[in-house]
Design a protein around this motif. Structure first.
Motif, PDB file in Angstrom:
ATOM      1  N   ASN A 152     -48.863 118.726  80.657  1.00 52.44           N
ATOM      2  CA  ASN A 152     -47.573 119.401  80.474  1.00 52.44           C
ATOM      3  C   ASN A 152     -46.424 118.479  80.843  1.00 52.44           C
ATOM      4  OD1 ASN A 152     -48.547 122.167  79.987  1.00 52.44           O
ATOM      5  ND2 ASN A 152     -49.218 122.084  82.107  1.00 52.44           N
ATOM      6  N   ASN A 153     -45.239 118.873  80.410  1.00 50.43           N
ATOM      7  CA  ASN A 153     -44.026 118.439  81.080  1.00 50.43           C
ATOM      8  C   ASN A 153     -43.819 119.474  82.168  1.00 50.43           C
ATOM      9  OD1 ASN A 153     -43.454 116.186  79.543  1.00 50.43           O
ATOM     10  ND2 ASN A 153     -42.174 117.306  78.104  1.00 50.43           N
ATOM     11  N   TRP A 154     -43.315 119.037  83.331  1.00 46.91           N
ATOM     12  CA  TRP A 154     -43.241 119.905  84.492  1.00 46.91           C
ATOM     13  C   TRP A 154     -41.807 120.081  84.949  1.00 46.91           C
ATOM     14  CZ3 TRP A 154     -47.882 121.934  85.854  1.00 46.91           C
ATOM     15  CH2 TRP A 154     -49.026 121.285  85.405  1.00 46.91           C
ATOM     16  N   SER A 155     -41.491 121.259  85.422  1.00 47.63           N
ATOM     17  CA  SER A 155     -40.181 121.553  85.991  1.00 47.63           C
ATOM     18  C   SER A 155     -40.313 121.539  87.514  1.00 47.63           C
ATOM     19  CB  SER A 155     -39.699 122.925  85.523  1.00 47.63           C
ATOM     20  OG  SER A 155     -38.445 123.215  86.058  1.00 47.63           O
ATOM     21  N   ILE A 156     -39.348 120.874  88.163  1.00 43.59           N
ATOM     22  CA  ILE A 156     -39.307 120.827  89.621  1.00 43.59           C
ATOM     23  C   ILE A 156     -37.982 121.429  90.060  1.00 43.59           C
ATOM     24  CG2 ILE A 156     -39.312 119.360  91.666  1.00 43.59           C
ATOM     25  CD1 ILE A 156     -40.795 117.253  89.961  1.00 43.59           C
ATOM     26  N   GLU A 157     -38.059 122.536  90.797  1.00 43.23           N
ATOM     27  CA  GLU A 157     -36.847 123.183  91.304  1.00 43.23           C
ATOM     28  C   GLU A 157     -36.643 122.752  92.753  1.00 43.23           C
ATOM     29  OE1 GLU A 157     -37.169 127.406  90.746  1.00 43.23           O
ATOM     30  OE2 GLU A 157     -37.494 127.191  88.596  1.00 43.23           O
ATOM     31  N   PRO A 158     -35.504 122.127  93.059  1.00 41.50           N
ATOM     32  CA  PRO A 158     -35.268 121.671  94.439  1.00 41.50           C
ATOM     33  C   PRO A 158     -35.011 122.840  95.382  1.00 41.50           C
ATOM     34  CG  PRO A 158     -33.324 121.316  93.104  1.00 41.50           C
ATOM     35  CD  PRO A 158     -34.388 121.827  92.176  1.00 41.50           C
ATOM     36  N   ASP A 159     -35.209 122.580  96.674  1.00 41.93           N
ATOM     37  CA  ASP A 159     -34.967 123.604  97.692  1.00 41.93           C
ATOM     38  C   ASP A 159     -33.482 123.922  97.818  1.00 41.93           C
ATOM     39  OD1 ASP A 159     -37.646 123.790  98.228  1.00 41.93           O
ATOM     40  OD2 ASP A 159     -37.589 122.363  99.886  1.00 41.93           O
ATOM     41  N   GLU A 160     -32.640 122.909  97.639  1.00 43.02           N
ATOM     42  CA  GLU A 160     -31.195 123.106  97.770  1.00 43.02           C
ATOM     43  C   GLU A 160     -30.631 123.699  96.483  1.00 43.02           C
ATOM     44  OE1 GLU A 160     -29.076 119.764  99.390  1.00 43.02           O
ATOM     45  OE2 GLU A 160     -30.922 119.034 100.322  1.00 43.02           O
ATOM     46  N   GLU A 161     -29.779 124.686  96.636  1.00 44.58           N
ATOM     47  CA  GLU A 161     -29.268 125.449  95.508  1.00 44.58           C
ATOM     48  C   GLU A 161     -28.336 124.646  94.606  1.00 44.58           C
ATOM     49  OE1 GLU A 161     -26.646 129.398  95.193  1.00 44.58           O
ATOM     50  OE2 GLU A 161     -28.422 129.589  96.461  1.00 44.58           O
ATOM     51  N   ASP A 162     -27.580 123.711  95.162  1.00 40.21           N
ATOM     52  CA  ASP A 162     -26.582 122.999  94.372  1.00 40.21           C
ATOM     53  C   ASP A 162     -27.128 121.758  93.657  1.00 40.21           C
ATOM     54  OD1 ASP A 162     -26.956 121.787  96.801  1.00 40.21           O
ATOM     55  OD2 ASP A 162     -24.883 121.100  96.998  1.00 40.21           O
ATOM     56  N   LEU A 163     -28.431 121.512  93.746  1.00 40.69           N
ATOM     57  CA  LEU A 163     -29.039 120.375  93.052  1.00 40.69           C
ATOM     58  C   LEU A 163     -29.662 120.843  91.746  1.00 40.69           C
ATOM     59  CD1 LEU A 163     -30.806 118.529  96.000  1.00 40.69           C
ATOM     60  CD2 LEU A 163     -28.650 117.926  94.883  1.00 40.69           C
ATOM     61  N   PRO A 164     -29.630 120.022  90.707  1.00 45.10           N
ATOM     62  CA  PRO A 164     -30.225 120.423  89.435  1.00 45.10           C
ATOM     63  C   PRO A 164     -31.753 120.323  89.473  1.00 45.10           C
ATOM     64  CG  PRO A 164     -29.374 118.201  89.256  1.00 45.10           C
ATOM     65  CD  PRO A 164     -28.970 118.715  90.617  1.00 45.10           C
ATOM     66  N   ASN A 165     -32.398 121.030  88.576  1.00 47.53           N
ATOM     67  CA  ASN A 165     -33.839 120.906  88.416  1.00 47.53           C
ATOM     68  C   ASN A 165     -34.147 119.526  87.845  1.00 47.53           C
ATOM     69  OD1 ASN A 165     -33.875 123.568  89.180  1.00 47.53           O
ATOM     70  ND2 ASN A 165     -34.529 124.352  87.188  1.00 47.53           N
ATOM     71  N   MET A 166     -35.383 119.111  88.012  1.00 54.18           N
ATOM     72  CA  MET A 166     -35.845 117.851  87.461  1.00 54.18           C
ATOM     73  C   MET A 166     -36.978 118.144  86.491  1.00 54.18           C
ATOM     74  SD  MET A 166     -33.928 115.592  88.981  1.00 54.18           S
ATOM     75  CE  MET A 166     -34.667 113.984  88.869  1.00 54.18           C
ATOM     76  N   ASP A 196     -32.788 117.759  84.598  1.00 54.01           N
ATOM     77  CA  ASP A 196     -32.778 118.854  83.627  1.00 54.01           C
ATOM     78  C   ASP A 196     -31.333 119.332  83.489  1.00 54.01           C
ATOM     79  OD1 ASP A 196     -33.160 121.058  82.035  1.00 54.01           O
ATOM     80  OD2 ASP A 196     -34.418 122.143  83.467  1.00 54.01           O
ATOM     81  N   VAL A 197     -30.588 118.740  82.555  1.00 56.81           N
ATOM     82  CA  VAL A 197     -29.162 119.057  82.432  1.00 56.81           C
ATOM     83  C   VAL A 197     -28.938 120.507  82.009  1.00 56.81           C
ATOM     84  CG1 VAL A 197     -28.396 116.689  82.051  1.00 56.81           C
ATOM     85  CG2 VAL A 197     -29.052 118.074  80.100  1.00 56.81           C
ATOM     86  N   ASP A 198     -29.932 121.131  81.390  1.00 60.84           N
ATOM     87  CA  ASP A 198     -29.787 122.534  81.000  1.00 60.84           C
ATOM     88  C   ASP A 198     -29.774 123.473  82.209  1.00 60.84           C
ATOM     89  OD1 ASP A 198     -29.723 121.795  78.335  1.00 60.84           O
ATOM     90  OD2 ASP A 198     -31.891 122.053  78.073  1.00 60.84           O
ATOM     91  N   SER A 199     -30.259 122.987  83.362  1.00 59.39           N
ATOM     92  CA  SER A 199     -30.275 123.831  84.558  1.00 59.39           C
ATOM     93  C   SER A 199     -28.961 123.757  85.336  1.00 59.39           C
ATOM     94  CB  SER A 199     -31.425 123.408  85.482  1.00 59.39           C
ATOM     95  OG  SER A 199     -31.161 122.158  86.089  1.00 59.39           O
ATOM     96  N   ILE A 200     -28.044 122.898  84.904  1.00 59.26           N
ATOM     97  CA  ILE A 200     -26.764 122.744  85.594  1.00 59.26           C
ATOM     98  C   ILE A 200     -25.790 123.785  85.058  1.00 59.26           C
ATOM     99  CG2 ILE A 200     -24.841 121.190  86.089  1.00 59.26           C
ATOM    100  CD1 ILE A 200     -26.778 118.853  85.607  1.00 59.26           C
ATOM    101  N   GLU A 201     -25.315 124.638  85.952  1.00 56.56           N
ATOM    102  CA  GLU A 201     -24.380 125.680  85.543  1.00 56.56           C
ATOM    103  C   GLU A 201     -22.954 125.148  85.568  1.00 56.56           C
ATOM    104  OE1 GLU A 201     -24.858 129.421  87.531  1.00 56.56           O
ATOM    105  OE2 GLU A 201     -27.037 129.206  87.538  1.00 56.56           O
TER     106      GLU A 201
END
Length: 149
Positions: free
Chosen positions: A33-47, A61-66
């Motif tokens: 797979n390609n994998w999504s990594i969600e950081p613990d800190e809220e203001d950081l983007p996913n990888m 993951d620029v799509d995760s940046i609000e």
């Protein structure tokens, strides 16, 4: 005697079930797979992580940046920052040995981290093998829903 044989069969079946369920994470599992990594800190983007033979690639993951833009100039700046972030690509050489993975930064040979690897449901978790390094966090790889990356 009948109870003994029944108990022996149930014990063997249970052991077979436990051994079959405790699978190790393989390179093929990582490359699947390609994998999504969600950081613990809220203001950081996913990888987004992807694996090939001995190389792990990470990108933002620029799509995760609000967006927080309040006008068109701020929006233009955010779009420019997202474009720059989408071009960033981090590479790590990895070595998978039984239930441990070592990530070696390709740009800095002195920088490497070792993690214990486990699999739960569809997710793969990298837990720091050395608790003394406070900067290294647990990494949870979740299969990406969108495979366009």
């Amino acid at each position: 005697m009948k109870r003994f044989i029944k108990g022996l069969l149930l014990g063997t079946l249970g052991l077979t079930f436990l051994v079959g369920c405790s699978s190790k994470v393989s390179e093929d599992d990582l490359k699947e797979n390609n994998w999504s990594i969600e950081p613990d800190e809220e203001d950081l983007p996913n990888m987004i992580a992807s694996f090939s033979d001995h190389v792990m690639s990470l990108k933002v993951d620029v799509d995760s940046i609000e967006s927080t833009a309040t006008d068109e100039w701020e929006q233009l700046g955010e779009d420019f920052a997202k474009e720059l972030a989408s071009e960033m690509d981090f590479k790590f050489e990895y070595t998978l040995d039984d239930d441990q993975i070592t990530l070696q930064d390709t740009d800095n040979e002195d920088e490497s981290n070792t993690f214990d690897v486990s699999e739960e449901d569809d997710n793969i978790t990298f837990t720091p093998a050395d608790d003394s390094d406070e900067d290294v966090e647990t990494i949870t790889l979740q299969p990406r829903e969108s495979e366009e990356d």
